[in-house]
Scaffold this motif. Structure first.
Motif, PDB file in Angstrom:
ATOM      1  N   ALA A   1     -17.112  -8.750  -9.320  1.00  0.00           N
ATOM      2  CA  ALA A   1     -15.836  -9.133  -9.733  1.00  0.00           C
ATOM      3  C   ALA A   1     -15.083  -7.943  -9.105  1.00  0.00           C
ATOM      4  O   ALA A   1     -13.888  -7.764  -8.621  1.00  0.00           O
ATOM      5  N   ILE A   2     -15.684  -6.796  -9.714  1.00  0.00           N
ATOM      6  CA  ILE A   2     -15.023  -5.409  -9.008  1.00  0.00           C
ATOM      7  C   ILE A   2     -15.183  -5.344  -7.558  1.00  0.00           C
ATOM      8  O   ILE A   2     -14.328  -4.824  -6.950  1.00  0.00           O
ATOM      9  N   ARG A   3     -16.421  -5.733  -6.959  1.00  0.00           N
ATOM     10  CA  ARG A   3     -16.362  -5.583  -5.578  1.00  0.00           C
ATOM     11  C   ARG A   3     -15.442  -6.606  -4.849  1.00  0.00           C
ATOM     12  O   ARG A   3     -14.756  -5.992  -3.873  1.00  0.00           O
ATOM     13  N   LEU A   4     -15.096  -7.583  -5.310  1.00  0.00           N
ATOM     14  CA  LEU A   4     -14.252  -8.753  -4.856  1.00  0.00           C
ATOM     15  C   LEU A   4     -12.733  -7.832  -5.064  1.00  0.00           C
ATOM     16  O   LEU A   4     -11.829  -8.198  -4.018  1.00  0.00           O
ATOM     17  N   SER A   5     -12.442  -7.651  -5.882  1.00  0.00           N
ATOM     18  CA  SER A   5     -11.102  -6.835  -6.191  1.00  0.00           C
ATOM     19  C   SER A   5     -10.966  -5.650  -5.355  1.00  0.00           C
ATOM     20  O   SER A   5      -9.988  -5.664  -4.847  1.00  0.00           O
ATOM     21  N   ALA A   6     -11.952  -4.921  -5.210  1.00  0.00           N
ATOM     22  CA  ALA A   6     -11.863  -3.733  -4.122  1.00  0.00           C
ATOM     23  C   ALA A   6     -11.525  -4.459  -2.800  1.00  0.00           C
ATOM     24  O   ALA A   6     -10.664  -3.788  -2.223  1.00  0.00           O
ATOM     25  N   ALA A   7     -12.276  -5.286  -2.312  1.00  0.00           N
ATOM     26  CA  ALA A   7     -11.990  -5.962  -1.164  1.00  0.00           C
ATOM     27  C   ALA A   7     -10.407  -6.516  -1.085  1.00  0.00           C
ATOM     28  O   ALA A   7      -9.646  -6.115  -0.236  1.00  0.00           O
ATOM     29  N   VAL A   8      -9.842  -7.102  -2.117  1.00  0.00           N
ATOM     30  CA  VAL A   8      -8.795  -7.509  -2.008  1.00  0.00           C
ATOM     31  C   VAL A   8      -7.675  -6.679  -1.984  1.00  0.00           C
ATOM     32  O   VAL A   8      -6.508  -6.788  -1.600  1.00  0.00           O
TER      33      VAL A   8
END
Length: 98
Positions: free
Chosen positions: A29-36
């Motif tokens: 979730a944090i990796r996805l948030s970082a990409a977003v």
């Protein structure tokens, strides 16, 4: 072109963020948030560069309107850098308390 220099620190920061998140073994979730958050930052930097190019072409002399347009573009980039920083601090807080 000199304006491309604005992308270099952000591209390098993106690589460093990816490495930091990998080292911290953050959640998906944090990796996805970082990409977003990171991709719109790069896009906004492109928009900001376009604004600066257009203003410099249309009105090379200093004008209040041109200054305001450039300042607002820079503010948008700053806001996205801040959002990325907040996420990094959150990830660090999780990593350091474990």
């Amino acid at each position: 072109m000199a304006k491309e220099a604005a992308f270099r620190p952000e591209a390098l920061a993106g690589v460093r963020l990816a490495v930091a998140y990998a080292v911290m073994e953050v959640t998906a979730a944090i990796r996805l948030s970082a990409a977003v958050l990171y991709l719109p930052l790069i896009a906004m930097e492109a928009v900001n560069t376009a604004i600066e190019e257009i203003i410099d072409h249309i009105a090379p002399e200093m004008s209040d309107t041109g200054k305001h347009a450039k300042d607002l573009g820079s503010l948008a980039v700053f806001c996205l850098i801040s959002a990325n920083s907040i996420l990094l601090h959150y990830a660090l807080s999780l990593h350091l308390t474990v």
